[in-house]
Design a protein around this motif. Structure first.
Motif, short mmCIF file in Angstrom:
data_model
loop_
_atom_site.label_atom_id
_atom_site.label_comp_id
_atom_site.label_asym_id
_atom_site.label_seq_id
_atom_site.Cartn_x
_atom_site.Cartn_y
_atom_site.Cartn_z
N UNK A 25 9.09 99.89 44.44
CA UNK A 25 9.27 101.08 43.61
C UNK A 25 9.60 100.69 42.17
N UNK A 26 10.40 99.64 41.99
CA UNK A 26 10.76 99.20 40.64
C UNK A 26 9.53 98.72 39.87
N UNK A 27 8.72 97.87 40.49
CA UNK A 27 7.54 97.37 39.80
C UNK A 27 6.50 98.46 39.57
N UNK A 28 6.42 99.42 40.46
CA UNK A 28 5.53 100.56 40.23
C UNK A 28 5.98 101.35 39.02
N UNK A 29 7.28 101.60 38.92
CA UNK A 29 7.82 102.33 37.77
C UNK A 29 7.59 101.56 36.47
N UNK A 30 7.79 100.25 36.49
CA UNK A 30 7.55 99.44 35.29
C UNK A 30 6.08 99.49 34.89
N UNK A 31 5.19 99.37 35.86
CA UNK A 31 3.75 99.44 35.56
C UNK A 31 3.37 100.80 35.00
N UNK A 32 3.98 101.85 35.50
CA UNK A 32 3.68 103.19 34.99
C UNK A 32 4.15 103.34 33.55
N UNK A 71 10.49 110.07 43.41
CA UNK A 71 10.96 109.61 42.10
C UNK A 71 9.82 109.12 41.22
N UNK A 72 8.88 108.40 41.82
CA UNK A 72 7.73 107.94 41.06
C UNK A 72 6.84 109.11 40.64
N UNK A 73 6.71 110.11 41.48
CA UNK A 73 5.95 111.31 41.12
C UNK A 73 6.60 112.06 39.96
N UNK A 74 7.92 112.13 39.97
CA UNK A 74 8.64 112.77 38.87
C UNK A 74 8.44 111.97 37.58
N UNK A 75 8.52 110.65 37.67
CA UNK A 75 8.26 109.81 36.51
C UNK A 75 6.83 110.00 36.02
#
Length: 177
Positions: A25-32, A71-75
């Motif tokens: 989840x952290x790396x997905x958020x960083x990539x986004x 959380x990733x969808x909200x981001x």
């Protein structure tokens, strides 16, 4: 007892396991966040998010939980200025479908997984188009949704390669010395 004995479960072991579970989840958020930079490609953020959510939901569903997908969808909604909830719904549905078919996908080869993911990309783009149409009470052009589906499907091979290597490193770290 078969094999090596389980190491004692101390605070350090538990914190290491929690950190390893947060890595996808952290790396997905960083990539986004990096994809949201000035690239000139507005569809890049969802095209980076969807493959990672689907990959981790299939390979390591404990690390890509529904809460992480939420959380990733909200981001995603915040980074793309999309109506709040559209990215959340898209990533939660993608996560649910990926978890439901994970036993089938895990046994298949890359080409089959890519074809299935093309269906995910098309479905996510169609859902985004539909939600935009419903919220704006007008029919938006279909070209951006088609572009997003093609970009998302095209990003699957390089992202799957990188994420597969990351998963192998995580497995190696879990096995220990």
């Amino acid at each position: 007892m078969v094999g090596r004995p389980e190491p004692p479960r101390g605070l350090l072991r538990r914190s290491e396991a929690m950190a390893r579970a947060a890595v996808p989840a952290f790396y997905t958020a960083v990539a986004m966040v990096l994809a949201a930079g000035p690239t000139g490609v507005p569809a890049l953020v969802p095209a980076v998010a969807l493959p990672q959510v689907v990959f981790w939901s299939v390979v390591r569903p404990g690390a890509m939980s529904p809460a992480a997908a939420f959380g990733l969808g909200l981001l995603l909604d915040l980074l793309t200025f999309a109506p709040l909830g559209s990215g959340v719904l898209t990533l939660l549905l993608a996560h649910a479908v990926a978890v439901a078919v994970r036993r089938i996908l895990a046994r298949q080869g890359f080409l089959f997984a890519w074809l299935v993911f093309c269906g995910f990309a098309a479905g996510a783009a169609a859902l985004g188009w539909l939600l935009t149409a419903l919220l704006s009470v007008s029919l938006p052009p279909a070209a951006p949704a088609l572009h997003q589906a093609a970009l998302t499907a095209g990003l699957w091979p390089p992202l799957a390669f990188v994420l597969g290597r990351m998963h192998a490193l995580m497995l190696r770290a879990e096995e220990g010395p």
